[in-house]
Design a protein around this motif. Structure first.
Motif, PDB file in Angstrom:
ATOM      1  N   GLU A 183       0.833  -1.205   0.000  1.00  0.00           N
ATOM      2  CA  GLU A 183       0.000   0.000   0.000  1.00  0.00           C
ATOM      3  C   GLU A 183       0.866   1.253   0.000  1.00  0.00           C
ATOM      4  O   GLU A 183       0.597   2.216  -0.728  1.00  0.00           O
ATOM      5  N   ARG A 184       1.937   1.224   0.819  1.00  0.00           N
ATOM      6  CA  ARG A 184       2.842   2.382   0.873  1.00  0.00           C
ATOM      7  C   ARG A 184       3.567   2.557  -0.453  1.00  0.00           C
ATOM      8  O   ARG A 184       3.784   3.676  -0.927  1.00  0.00           O
ATOM      9  N   LEU A 185       3.938   1.435  -1.063  1.00  0.00           N
ATOM     10  CA  LEU A 185       4.640   1.517  -2.355  1.00  0.00           C
ATOM     11  C   LEU A 185       3.710   2.070  -3.430  1.00  0.00           C
ATOM     12  O   LEU A 185       4.119   2.893  -4.258  1.00  0.00           O
ATOM     13  N   LYS A 187       1.286   4.113  -3.006  1.00  0.00           N
ATOM     14  CA  LYS A 187       1.149   5.555  -2.746  1.00  0.00           C
ATOM     15  C   LYS A 187       2.388   6.298  -3.276  1.00  0.00           C
ATOM     16  O   LYS A 187       2.272   7.343  -3.922  1.00  0.00           O
ATOM     17  N   LEU A 188       3.563   5.732  -2.997  1.00  0.00           N
ATOM     18  CA  LEU A 188       4.806   6.369  -3.455  1.00  0.00           C
ATOM     19  C   LEU A 188       4.850   6.462  -4.984  1.00  0.00           C
ATOM     20  O   LEU A 188       5.208   7.500  -5.555  1.00  0.00           O
ATOM     21  N   LEU A 189       4.468   5.365  -5.647  1.00  0.00           N
ATOM     22  CA  LEU A 189       4.504   5.359  -7.119  1.00  0.00           C
ATOM     23  C   LEU A 189       3.571   6.425  -7.694  1.00  0.00           C
ATOM     24  O   LEU A 189       3.943   7.155  -8.629  1.00  0.00           O
ATOM     25  N   ILE A 190       2.371   6.539  -7.111  1.00  0.00           N
ATOM     26  CA  ILE A 190       1.414   7.542  -7.607  1.00  0.00           C
ATOM     27  C   ILE A 190       1.956   8.947  -7.374  1.00  0.00           C
ATOM     28  O   ILE A 190       1.937   9.801  -8.266  1.00  0.00           O
ATOM     29  N   GLU A 191       2.460   9.186  -6.144  1.00  0.00           N
ATOM     30  CA  GLU A 191       2.973  10.524  -5.816  1.00  0.00           C
ATOM     31  C   GLU A 191       4.126  10.907  -6.740  1.00  0.00           C
ATOM     32  O   GLU A 191       4.206  12.035  -7.220  1.00  0.00           O
ATOM     33  N   ARG A 192       5.022   9.940  -6.973  1.00  0.00           N
ATOM     34  CA  ARG A 192       6.182  10.238  -7.843  1.00  0.00           C
ATOM     35  C   ARG A 192       5.743  10.471  -9.279  1.00  0.00           C
ATOM     36  O   ARG A 192       6.259  11.347  -9.954  1.00  0.00           O
ATOM     37  N   GLN A 209      12.347   5.355   2.042  1.00  0.00           N
ATOM     38  CA  GLN A 209      11.151   6.187   2.191  1.00  0.00           C
ATOM     39  C   GLN A 209       9.986   5.386   2.764  1.00  0.00           C
ATOM     40  O   GLN A 209       9.144   5.920   3.477  1.00  0.00           O
ATOM     41  N   LEU A 210       9.948   4.093   2.440  1.00  0.00           N
ATOM     42  CA  LEU A 210       8.831   3.259   2.892  1.00  0.00           C
ATOM     43  C   LEU A 210       9.090   2.600   4.236  1.00  0.00           C
ATOM     44  O   LEU A 210       8.223   1.923   4.771  1.00  0.00           O
ATOM     45  N   ALA A 249      -3.585   2.070  -2.763  1.00  0.00           N
ATOM     46  CA  ALA A 249      -2.892   3.088  -1.954  1.00  0.00           C
ATOM     47  C   ALA A 249      -3.831   3.748  -0.959  1.00  0.00           C
ATOM     48  O   ALA A 249      -3.431   4.112   0.148  1.00  0.00           O
ATOM     49  N   TYR A 250      -5.075   3.961  -1.373  1.00  0.00           N
ATOM     50  CA  TYR A 250      -6.020   4.698  -0.518  1.00  0.00           C
ATOM     51  C   TYR A 250      -7.302   3.873  -0.357  1.00  0.00           C
ATOM     52  O   TYR A 250      -8.365   4.265  -0.828  1.00  0.00           O
ATOM     53  N   PRO A 251      -7.215   2.728   0.348  1.00  0.00           N
ATOM     54  CA  PRO A 251      -8.382   1.853   0.460  1.00  0.00           C
ATOM     55  C   PRO A 251      -9.551   2.535   1.173  1.00  0.00           C
ATOM     56  O   PRO A 251     -10.719   2.233   0.912  1.00  0.00           O
ATOM     57  N   ASP A 252      -9.246   3.509   2.073  1.00  0.00           N
ATOM     58  CA  ASP A 252     -10.302   4.177   2.823  1.00  0.00           C
ATOM     59  C   ASP A 252     -11.084   5.171   1.959  1.00  0.00           C
ATOM     60  O   ASP A 252     -12.122   5.665   2.385  1.00  0.00           O
TER      61      ASP A 252
END
Lengths: 254, 79
Positions: A183-185, A187-192, A209-210, A249-252
């Motif tokens: 999930e963190r990865l 998020k990182l891929l999307i942000e980058r 970073q993770l 990345a953002y299940p919520d």
């Protein structure tokens, strides 16, 4: 501001006409002082100062170089020196009782190292080791604290750095406690990928970073590729299914 | 896919000490060292695995990734 020159490095360190430390401090060559001053003149903490003040600060510092793998300082030691990274990269490490090493942060120029223990007087919170050949400026802790007490403009810049760091750590705590590595990865891929200033990143940098290790990043990337979310090529990670990556990345938010 | 300039390790020859550790570590034989100490790189063999990055004692090798959003169709055309 009245500024008197340093009278003698053997007596102590002098800023703004006052001797502010008597710690051991090798006399510096003028060439070193000039080199340090030219770096400080570009540094975010000091670039607003005039040349005489920059030179006075430069006289407080000593240059240190490390080869890759060399230890700068060990966790738990008393803090005697604050460093500014001039070039290269330094990794902050924590060691588990089982001997597993975790890189908690990677630092690069012009970041400060050991600012927190210099200010709170506590022991060094992590071991630091050079990830590449590195050049640093070392300031005796008491000299730095005195400098901050008498130069509010520098103190404000240091406070901003600490505030930004606190914000990053708050976000990291949220990620570590609430999200899995994939999930963190994601998020990182999307942000980058969506960053207006795209920066290339190594697997090791992603791992730091993770809050994990490179092997886990490599495994998670392979897992994403198997699921058809991304396509990993040499030098490129292409996001194939942005929607699915978002859901991960953002299940919520689904 | 043919190797592109971007898809190759970045080797900083100013930092490189020609120790040869990366040559020993490379699992696909993409790196080699001439008798004169010249480091050679074969992009066709490189799997971009980052073993050379891990082993380099002076941090002269990095294998960065650019992360992009693809524009291909989701139907899958077998590439």
């Amino acid at each position: 501001m009245a500024l008197r020159p340093l009278h003698s490095a053997r007596v102590g360190l002098c800023y703004n006409g006052r001797i502010i430390t008597r710690a051991h401090h090798p006399p510096q060559e003028d060439a070193d002082v000039e080199r340090i001053a030219s770096y400080l003149a570009q540094h975010p903490y000091f670039r607003h100062l005039g040349p005489p003040q920059i030179t006075a600060v430069a006289r407080l510092a000593t240059l240190r170089t490390l080869l890759r793998g060399e230890i700068l300082a060990l966790e738990g030691e008393p803090c005697t020196t604050v460093y500014l990274l001039v070039e290269g990269r330094i990794r902050a490490l924590k060691m588990s009782p089982q001997g597993r090493e975790q890189v908690v942060r990677e630092l690069w120029a012009p970041q400060p190292i050991y600012l927190v223990p210099a200010l709170d007087g506590g022991p060094l919170p992590a071991t630091t080791r050079a990830a590449t050949r590195a050049t640093l400026l070392g300031f005796p802790c008491d000299a730095l604290v005195d400098l901050l007490a008498h130069e509010p403009s520098i103190a404000m810049r240091v406070l901003r750095e600490l505030a930004a760091r606190l914000r990053r750590f708050t976000s990291l705590i949220e990620d570590l406690s609430l999200r899995t590595v994939p999930e963190r990865l994601a998020k990182l891929l999307i942000e980058r990928a969506e960053s207006p200033e795209p920066q290339r990143v190594t697997q090791q940098e992603m791992a730091i970073q993770l809050g994990t290790v490179r092997e886990v990043v490599a495994r998670s990337l392979a897992q994403f590729e198997g699921q058809g979310l991304i396509h990993v090529q040499r030098g490129t990670i292409e996001i194939l299914d942005l929607d699915a990556l978002h859901k991960l990345a953002y299940p919520d938010r689904v | 896919m043919a190797a592109t300039a971007q898809g190759t390790p970045e080797i900083n020859l100013e930092l490189c000490t020609r120790c040869g550790d990366c040559v020993d570590a490379c699992p696909s034989g993409a790196l080699s060292m001439s008798a004169a100490g010249q480091l050679a790189f074969d992009a066709q063999r490189c799997a971009y695995c980052a073993d050379c990055e891990d082993v380099c004692p002076v941090g002269a090798i990095t294998l960065p990734f650019e992360i992009i959003i693809g524009h291909r169709e989701q139907s899958g055309d077998g590439e």
